[in-house]
Design an enzyme around this catalytic site. Structure first.
Site, PDB file in Angstrom:
ATOM      1  N   GLY A  71       0.263  -6.158 -15.788  1.00  0.00           N
ATOM      2  CA  GLY A  71      -0.363  -6.627 -14.551  1.00  0.00           C
ATOM      3  C   GLY A  71      -1.819  -6.195 -14.503  1.00  0.00           C
ATOM      4  O   GLY A  71      -2.259  -5.365 -15.294  1.00  0.00           O
ATOM      5  N   LYS A  72      -2.534  -6.800 -13.568  1.00  0.00           N
ATOM      6  CA  LYS A  72      -3.962  -6.480 -13.446  1.00  0.00           C
ATOM      7  C   LYS A  72      -4.391  -6.440 -12.008  1.00  0.00           C
ATOM      8  O   LYS A  72      -3.979  -7.257 -11.194  1.00  0.00           O
ATOM      9  CB  LYS A  72      -4.788  -7.553 -14.162  1.00  0.00           C
ATOM     10  N   GLY A  73      -5.220  -5.468 -11.641  1.00  0.00           N
ATOM     11  CA  GLY A  73      -5.912  -5.459 -10.361  1.00  0.00           C
ATOM     12  C   GLY A  73      -7.387  -5.591 -10.705  1.00  0.00           C
ATOM     13  O   GLY A  73      -7.735  -5.698 -11.879  1.00  0.00           O
ATOM     14  N   LYS A  76      -1.014   2.719 -14.385  1.00  0.00           N
ATOM     15  CA  LYS A  76      -2.167   2.008 -13.842  1.00  0.00           C
ATOM     16  C   LYS A  76      -3.401   2.727 -14.363  1.00  0.00           C
ATOM     17  O   LYS A  76      -3.599   3.912 -14.071  1.00  0.00           O
ATOM     18  CB  LYS A  76      -2.102   2.083 -12.317  1.00  0.00           C
ATOM     19  N   ASP A 103       0.277  -0.855   5.227  1.00  0.00           N
ATOM     20  CA  ASP A 103       0.151  -2.180   4.615  1.00  0.00           C
ATOM     21  C   ASP A 103       1.507  -2.740   4.213  1.00  0.00           C
ATOM     22  O   ASP A 103       1.657  -3.298   3.122  1.00  0.00           O
ATOM     23  CB  ASP A 103      -0.811  -2.107   3.421  1.00  0.00           C
TER      24      ASP A 103
HETATM   25  P1  AMP Z   1      -1.320  -3.498  -8.469  1.00  0.00           P
HETATM   26  O1  AMP Z   1      -2.738  -3.247  -8.896  1.00  0.00           O
HETATM   27  O2  AMP Z   1      -0.609  -2.276  -7.985  1.00  0.00           O
HETATM   28  O3  AMP Z   1      -1.213  -4.662  -7.495  1.00  0.00           O
HETATM   29  O4  AMP Z   1      -0.529  -3.954  -9.790  1.00  0.00           O
HETATM   30  C1  AMP Z   1      -0.860  -5.116 -10.486  1.00  0.00           C
HETATM   31  C2  AMP Z   1       0.386  -5.686 -11.149  1.00  0.00           C
HETATM   32  O5  AMP Z   1       0.910  -4.754 -12.087  1.00  0.00           O
HETATM   33  C3  AMP Z   1       1.527  -5.971 -10.209  1.00  0.00           C
HETATM   34  O6  AMP Z   1       1.405  -7.240  -9.615  1.00  0.00           O
HETATM   35  C4  AMP Z   1       2.727  -5.898 -11.129  1.00  0.00           C
HETATM   36  O7  AMP Z   1       2.828  -7.114 -11.868  1.00  0.00           O
HETATM   37  C5  AMP Z   1       2.329  -4.826 -12.123  1.00  0.00           C
HETATM   38  N1  AMP Z   1       2.884  -3.512 -11.721  1.00  0.00           N
HETATM   39  C6  AMP Z   1       2.278  -2.586 -10.927  1.00  0.00           C
HETATM   40  N2  AMP Z   1       3.064  -1.516 -10.762  1.00  0.00           N
HETATM   41  C7  AMP Z   1       4.195  -1.748 -11.458  1.00  0.00           C
HETATM   42  C8  AMP Z   1       5.405  -1.011 -11.669  1.00  0.00           C
HETATM   43  N3  AMP Z   1       5.608   0.208 -11.126  1.00  0.00           N
HETATM   44  N4  AMP Z   1       6.356  -1.557 -12.444  1.00  0.00           N
HETATM   45  C9  AMP Z   1       6.174  -2.795 -12.994  1.00  0.00           C
HETATM   46  N5  AMP Z   1       5.061  -3.545 -12.837  1.00  0.00           N
HETATM   47  C10 AMP Z   1       4.070  -3.036 -12.081  1.00  0.00           C
END
Ligand code: AMP
Length: 479
Positions: A23-25, A45, A138
């Protein structure tokens, strides 16, 4: 947070291998990694320090502090956190079930009992947070995940990026959250407490039962007015088949006075939540259909539902830009996104235009509180109302808010040909502002040329403050 042991000593991952990315933010990439000692699969992350300002670094430290104090079966657990010279590494348990709402719409059978079971899990996670005086701030469908693809996988709350610790009773922690889930007290910008999470759960429960939200308006000011006035109802026919107990519960959770709202502890004792035999057992096919539409809408309208909070705002903007690029490439490209792509500039320029728009809305509706969240107290301006002098400070403008024309609500303002020039952290917005109004002899139009100077400032609601503006005299339509 560990600075002695390296993340790479304890976890196996090749950050350069694209296959490890899950995943990516905007500021982070999430990778799948494996604990070398236990073999546990985790999600890490990875956040590059160079992309962060010091206020954002402090927010990440706050998130780490909060996440590491929470251990609960219905909360995505943080295993460890590391920092080296260049990155933060936040290691979480790996959850593979996706969003709860995406899973619900795949079910063949769904009834009130199922909604009650989901709410029970969410509330038990919240009880854990609230027992530690942590307010999530949130709660929304995007932050309700499922641990795995198993049919009975537990629901897990995630994303404590906006969470705060309440040290001494209600406090004003700032205007933060996601518009449709904000409580009246946050919108009123008064001190608030854990009751804001109960309100958000009330919104979620409403959606769980009929598939659409209680408060819905594209325009944020109108949405906030709806929420403040608690303007929602239980329309027929979809609510006819919902039990009175469920409706009473929603009414209690969506109580505008936070002091009269039940606590999470009390909700967990409520018969509809605690005793699964009370909720209705009728299959709710129409809810599944509505929920499918709601899921599609909120995924398309990421920008509209933007999280409020500075770094989150920027993140949403960047994600929206990324989504637009992706959608433009995709065959199933969303019409709305494509239209936005061609009409609105991208990145920070897009963000500034949106704030500029919010400002004009605050002016049009005479909302002084909203206005001051976007305007520097030392703002300067040249405008016809200032009669040729450079007016300084907010007091000058307050006069016009206090003495608004009684016809102001009937005026219609539109912005034409807006253009944004960026100079580092400063943005200059130029546009034509057209105001339509009704005079004694019929409808009229006035045109002004406007220039507004915005400067990035994390202390302001949308991360930008208006420091100067310039408006020409009116060019009115002839009589
Ligand atoms: P976030 O920045 O927290 O929104 O994370 C971005 C993406 O990473 C999410 O939309 C998920 O696809 C993936 N992701 C984040 N945390 C997890 C986790 N604990 N387990 C699996 N995938 C994750």
């Amino acid at each position: 947070m560990e600075t002695e042991t390296s993340f790479f000593d304890l976890y196996d991952v090749d950050l350069k291998d694209k296959r490890s990315v899950i995943g990516k933010g905007a500021f982070s990439t999430v990778h799948r990694c494996v604990n070398k000692r236990t073999g546990e699969v985790c999600a890490v992350k990875v956040i590059a320090l160079k992309s962060l300002r010091s206020s954002e670094i402090n927010k990440i430290k706050r998130e780490i502090g909060i996440c590491s104090s929470l251990q609960h079966e219905h909360i995505v657990s943080m295993r460890r956190a590391f920092r080296d010279e260049s990155h933060f590494y936040l290691v979480f348990e790996y959850v593979s079930g996706g969003e709860l709402f995406d899973e619900i719409v795949t079910r063949k059978f769904y009834n009130e009992k199922d909604a009650s079971a989901c709410m029970h899990q969410i509330l038990s996670a919240l009880q854990h947070c609230h027992s530690k005086n942590i307010i999530h701030r949130d709660l929304k469908p995007e932050n309700l995940l499922l641990a795995s693809k198993d049919p009975n996988a537990p629901v897990k709350i995630t994303d404590f990026g906006l969470a705060v610790i309440m040290e001494q009773g209600p406090t004003y922690f700032g205007f933060a959250g996601t518009p449709g889930y904000l409580s009246p007290e946050v919108i009123r910008r008064v001190p608030y407490d854990t009751a804001v999470d109960v309100w958000a759960c009330g919104v979620i429960l409403y959606i769980l039962l009929v598939g659409y939200p209680p408060f819905w308006e594209e325009d944020h000011q109108k949405l906030y007015a709806q929420i403040k006035n608690c303007q929602y109802d239980f329309p027929s026919p979809e609510w006819d088949s919902v039990t009175t107990a469920a409706k009473e519960l929603i009414k209690a959770m969506l109580e505008p006075n936070p002091k009269r709202r039940p606590t999470v502890q009390e909700l967990l004792q409520h018969p509809w939540i605690a005793r699964r035999d009370v909720p209705g057992s009728v299959h709710r096919q129409a809810t599944l259909e509505e929920l499918k539409k709601f899921n599609a809408r909120r995924k398309l309208k990421g920008g509209v539902n933007a999280v409020i909070g500075v770094s989150k705002m920027m993140r949403t903007m960047q994600e929206a830009t990324r989504a637009l690029t992706l959608s433009a490439k995709s065959k199933q490209a969303a019409t709305v996104a494509e239209k936005q792509d061609t009409l609105v500039p991208a990145g920070p320029a897009k963000a500034v235009l949106e704030v500029n728009d919010e400002l004009l809305k605050a002016v049009a509706s005479g909302d002084w509180d909203a206005y001051t969240t976007m305007v520097d107290p030392n703002v300067t301006c040249f405008e016809p109302e200032a009669a040729g002098v450079l007016a300084k400070g907010l007091a000058f403008h307050k006069f016009f808010f206090d003495n608004r024309s009684p016809n102001a609500d009937k005026m219609k303002t539109t912005l034409h040909d807006p253009a944004v020039q960026m100079f580092g952290d400063t943005a200059i917005v130029t546009a034509l502002r057209v105001v339509q109004f009704v005079a004694d002899d019929g409808p009229k139009t006035t045109r002004y040329e406007e220039t507004r100077v915005w400067v990035k400032d994390a202390a302001f609601k949308f991360g930008w403050k208006l420091v100067h503006f310039h408006r020409s005299g009116a060019h009115a339509t002839p009589n």
